[in-house]
Scaffold this active site. Structure first.
Site, PDB file in Angstrom:
ATOM      1  N   ARG A  88     -22.777  76.225  -9.652  1.00 10.63           N
ATOM      2  CA  ARG A  88     -22.823  77.681  -9.532  1.00 10.63           C
ATOM      3  C   ARG A  88     -21.798  78.361 -10.435  1.00 10.63           C
ATOM      4  NH1 ARG A  88     -25.256  77.854  -4.047  1.00 10.63           N
ATOM      5  NH2 ARG A  88     -25.849  79.973  -3.551  1.00 10.63           N
ATOM      6  N   ARG A 171     -23.964  88.507  -2.723  1.00  8.38           N
ATOM      7  CA  ARG A 171     -24.292  87.200  -3.291  1.00  8.38           C
ATOM      8  C   ARG A 171     -24.997  87.351  -4.635  1.00  8.38           C
ATOM      9  NH1 ARG A 171     -27.562  85.227   1.500  1.00  8.38           N
ATOM     10  NH2 ARG A 171     -28.029  83.364   0.309  1.00  8.38           N
TER      11      ARG A 171
HETATM   12  P1  AMP Z   1     -27.059  78.669  -0.506  1.00 11.86           P
HETATM   13  O1  AMP Z   1     -27.588  78.033   0.738  1.00 11.86           O
HETATM   14  O2  AMP Z   1     -27.286  77.838  -1.727  1.00 11.86           O
HETATM   15  O3  AMP Z   1     -27.506  80.096  -0.667  1.00 11.86           O
HETATM   16  O4  AMP Z   1     -25.463  78.724  -0.317  1.00 11.86           O
HETATM   17  C1  AMP Z   1     -24.885  79.456   0.735  1.00 11.86           C
HETATM   18  C2  AMP Z   1     -23.401  79.696   0.487  1.00 11.86           C
HETATM   19  O5  AMP Z   1     -22.720  78.448   0.354  1.00 11.86           O
HETATM   20  C3  AMP Z   1     -23.072  80.442  -0.798  1.00 11.86           C
HETATM   21  O6  AMP Z   1     -23.180  81.845  -0.646  1.00 11.86           O
HETATM   22  C4  AMP Z   1     -21.623  79.992  -1.024  1.00 11.86           C
HETATM   23  O7  AMP Z   1     -20.745  80.657  -0.125  1.00 11.86           O
HETATM   24  C5  AMP Z   1     -21.683  78.532  -0.616  1.00 11.86           C
HETATM   25  N1  AMP Z   1     -22.032  77.627  -1.745  1.00 11.86           N
HETATM   26  C6  AMP Z   1     -23.138  76.833  -1.839  1.00 11.86           C
HETATM   27  N2  AMP Z   1     -23.127  76.134  -2.985  1.00 11.86           N
HETATM   28  C7  AMP Z   1     -21.996  76.497  -3.640  1.00 11.86           C
HETATM   29  C8  AMP Z   1     -21.424  76.134  -4.883  1.00 11.86           C
HETATM   30  N3  AMP Z   1     -22.023  75.260  -5.712  1.00 11.86           N
HETATM   31  N4  AMP Z   1     -20.256  76.720  -5.236  1.00 11.86           N
HETATM   32  C9  AMP Z   1     -19.623  77.595  -4.423  1.00 11.86           C
HETATM   33  N5  AMP Z   1     -20.112  77.981  -3.239  1.00 11.86           N
HETATM   34  C10 AMP Z   1     -21.289  77.444  -2.839  1.00 11.86           C
END
Ligand code: AMP
Length: 218
Positions: A88, A171
């Site tokens: 990310r 986000r």
């Molecule tokens: P997601 O389910 O992929 O939308 O991720 C949910 C949340 O997890 C994100 O909004 C971040 O807070 C955290 N997160 C997930 N993957 C990452 C990553 N590669 N780097 C930093 N934070 C992450």
């Protein structure tokens, strides 16, 4: 299949990753799922990550790079994987390349799902997730007789706490600032394909499979 799915939150990465993982019998490595699991278990990682998840902020790179290194070196995905939610940031993308080099893993490519920003907010605030099987649904796909139950397995559906309008906007903002620049990083390495993620789930799915098969045939 060793593929990274890329795109803004709500672009369908999780939905597509689950379909691909089932078809190719490979693990779906989702850093978001791993973090949510850690938060539920109240593990040290979960305690560290919770505040970031609730605020829609990125968990710091060192924590995330450590987590992905642990997962991959433990052998998860040694016969293929579909990665969703990582990398990310540019430092995460660089660290992942180093890790793959170290382990002699060659990825098939990075597929980016392009979705309009208005649609991202609409999808995020409309979706529900199953507590049992993890599948993701929008309101139009729910059971008429009982919209609180998963149409696939009957499990309980819930709305992610970071899928409120305010956090979804945050986000998306972070995606544009921190994550989108990775596209250029992968484009330069020639492993990048962008596709239209506004289309029907099945059309997007077929295109990803076709990209993978074309890459294999070359
Ligand atoms: P997601 O389910 O992929 O939308 O991720 C949910 C949340 O997890 C994100 O909004 C971040 O807070 C955290 N997160 C997930 N993957 C990452 C990553 N590669 N780097 C930093 N934070 C992450």
């Amino acid at each position: 299949m060793r593929m990274i799915l890329f795109g803004p939150p709500g672009s369908g990465k999780g939905t597509q990753a689950k379909l691909l993982a089932e078809k190719f019998h490979i693990p779906h490595i989702s850093t978001g799922d791993l973090l949510r699991e850690a938060v539920t278990k109240k593990s040290p990682l979960g305690m560290q990550a919770k505040g970031y998840l609730d605020a829609g902020m990125l968990v710091p790179d060192d924590v995330m790079i450590g987590l992905i290194r642990e997962v991959v070196t433990a052998g998860t995905g040694k016969d293929g994987f579909i990665m969703d939610g990582f990398p990310r940031t540019i430092p995460q993308a660089e660290a992942l390349d180093r890790l793959f080099d170290e382990l002699h893993i060659r990825i098939d490519g990075v597929v980016s799902l392009r979705v309009d920003h208005d649609e991202v907010i609409r999808r995020l605030t409309d979706r529900k997730v199953c507590r049992s099987c993890g599948r993701i649904f929008n309101s139009g796909q729910l059971r008429r007789d009982d919209p609180s139950k998963c149409p696939a397995c009957g499990g309980e559906l819930y709305q992610r706490s970071d899928d409120t309008t305010e956090t979804a906007r945050k986000r998306l903002e972070i995606y544009v600032k921190e994550t989108k620049p990775i596209k250029e990083y992968y484009r330069l390495s020639g492993r990048f394909t962008q596709i239209d993620g506004m289309r029907d789930i099945n059309d997007v799915y077929r295109e990803i499979v076709a990209i993978f098969q074309k890459g294999r045939a070359e």
